[in-house]
Design an enzyme around this catalytic site. Sequence first.
Site, PDB file in Angstrom:
ATOM      1  N   ASP A 174       0.849  -1.187   0.000  1.00 55.73           N
ATOM      2  CA  ASP A 174       0.000   0.000   0.000  1.00 55.73           C
ATOM      3  C   ASP A 174       0.889   1.243   0.000  1.00 55.73           C
ATOM      4  O   ASP A 174       1.840   1.338   0.785  1.00 55.73           O
ATOM      5  CB  ASP A 174      -0.900  -0.019   1.255  1.00 55.73           C
ATOM      6  CG  ASP A 174      -1.943   1.080   1.205  1.00 55.73           C
ATOM      7  OD1 ASP A 174      -3.003   0.856   0.589  1.00 55.73           O
ATOM      8  OD2 ASP A 174      -1.687   2.165   1.778  1.00 55.73           O
ATOM      9  N   ILE A 175       0.588   2.173  -0.907  1.00 53.20           N
ATOM     10  CA  ILE A 175       1.387   3.399  -0.988  1.00 53.20           C
ATOM     11  C   ILE A 175       1.131   4.248   0.259  1.00 53.20           C
ATOM     12  O   ILE A 175      -0.026   4.496   0.618  1.00 53.20           O
ATOM     13  CB  ILE A 175       1.048   4.201  -2.263  1.00 53.20           C
ATOM     14  CG1 ILE A 175       1.383   3.363  -3.508  1.00 53.20           C
ATOM     15  CG2 ILE A 175       1.793   5.533  -2.284  1.00 53.20           C
ATOM     16  CD1 ILE A 175       1.023   4.034  -4.820  1.00 53.20           C
ATOM     17  N   ASN A 182      -2.511  12.980  -4.019  1.00 54.48           N
ATOM     18  CA  ASN A 182      -3.707  13.464  -4.715  1.00 54.48           C
ATOM     19  C   ASN A 182      -4.082  14.882  -4.289  1.00 54.48           C
ATOM     20  O   ASN A 182      -4.437  15.711  -5.124  1.00 54.48           O
ATOM     21  CB  ASN A 182      -4.899  12.528  -4.452  1.00 54.48           C
ATOM     22  CG  ASN A 182      -4.905  11.342  -5.413  1.00 54.48           C
ATOM     23  OD1 ASN A 182      -4.449  11.465  -6.546  1.00 54.48           O
ATOM     24  ND2 ASN A 182      -5.421  10.224  -4.956  1.00 54.48           N
ATOM     25  N   ASP A 191      -2.241   9.444 -10.525  1.00 53.98           N
ATOM     26  CA  ASP A 191      -2.167   8.407 -11.570  1.00 53.98           C
ATOM     27  C   ASP A 191      -0.731   8.158 -11.989  1.00 53.98           C
ATOM     28  O   ASP A 191      -0.307   7.025 -12.217  1.00 53.98           O
ATOM     29  CB  ASP A 191      -2.988   8.828 -12.799  1.00 53.98           C
ATOM     30  CG  ASP A 191      -4.489   8.802 -12.517  1.00 53.98           C
ATOM     31  OD1 ASP A 191      -4.875   8.338 -11.414  1.00 53.98           O
ATOM     32  OD2 ASP A 191      -5.269   9.244 -13.381  1.00 53.98           O
ATOM     33  N   GLU A 217      -4.862   2.314  -4.114  1.00 55.42           N
ATOM     34  CA  GLU A 217      -3.403   2.461  -4.125  1.00 55.42           C
ATOM     35  C   GLU A 217      -2.743   1.210  -3.556  1.00 55.42           C
ATOM     36  O   GLU A 217      -1.660   1.266  -3.013  1.00 55.42           O
ATOM     37  CB  GLU A 217      -2.983   3.719  -3.355  1.00 55.42           C
ATOM     38  CG  GLU A 217      -3.257   3.708  -1.851  1.00 55.42           C
ATOM     39  CD  GLU A 217      -4.583   4.366  -1.479  1.00 55.42           C
ATOM     40  OE1 GLU A 217      -5.535   4.336  -2.302  1.00 55.42           O
ATOM     41  OE2 GLU A 217      -4.667   4.908  -0.357  1.00 55.42           O
TER      42      GLU A 217
END
Length: 293
Positions: A174-175, A182, A191, A217
């Site tokens: 997971d980022i 964002n 993106d 993500e």
Amino acid sequence: VLVADDSETVRAVLRLELVHAGYQVVEATNGQEAVELARQYDVAVVLLDVEMPVLDGHQALAALKADEATRDIPVVFLSGRGAGDDLVQALREGAHDYLRKPPEPAELLARVGAANRIKELQGELRRRAEELDLVSRTDYLTGLSNRRHVEEHLRAALAASVRHGHTLAVLLLDIDHFKRVNDEGGHAAGDEVLGSVARTLVSAVRLEDLVGRWGGEEFIVVATNTAEHSAAALAERLRHAVESSTPVTVSIGGSWTPAPADRLIAAADANLYAAKDAGRNRVVVDGPPPPVV
Ligand SMILES: [Mg+2]
């Protein structure tokens, strides 16, 4: 157009008409030759005489239909007058159409043209089906396998790991602080980051490992034939690769077999949360969960 007929005269007449209409013609003098030439050339239509030496028309048709490379080539049977039963049988065997000899030029060209269009449509349908198949397995943003395809792959890989007695590891990634990306750079920046993390993961795993997009993500890696220490080492390698070649970091939770797919994912997910809780940009890879009692 492949013209298969043992009569030199019939072949000459058909060739003349077809070449005049712009077709390229290949000629076979018996059924066996017809089958070989159909494999050798990119044939759009086969005109197949019924009575021929070595293999007759029915036998040649069966051989064409039995071979995947020639199965879809439309076959137009050539028969003498009064060969009704033969033609019905040929259509049952998979012939596309038939022509009585000697054919009228207009009828010959109309039937060859129709058969040729069938061949083109089949090719078009196959290309579309392949495209659809690819689209249904692919995450449009990253080009990775999508969740559905990862789940299919995981089930198959688990079955194979049980059969061959090797381990299989699942890593969930997971980022970290993706919301910030964002919020600060907008969705285009988000993106862009997803794409660069995807490329980094693909280049860091082994060829036999599958990388997929699991959710927003979140990414997943299914690594086959991975022992306990190498699952942790792989996770650490991925964490380091993302940290050093993208603007973000990832937290990684992992687990390995033996465990059914859903418990493997649940264990990796729990370990991912542990990695987040412990401060992010780290790896928690743990053994398989105890069996449910
Ligand atoms: Mg003949």
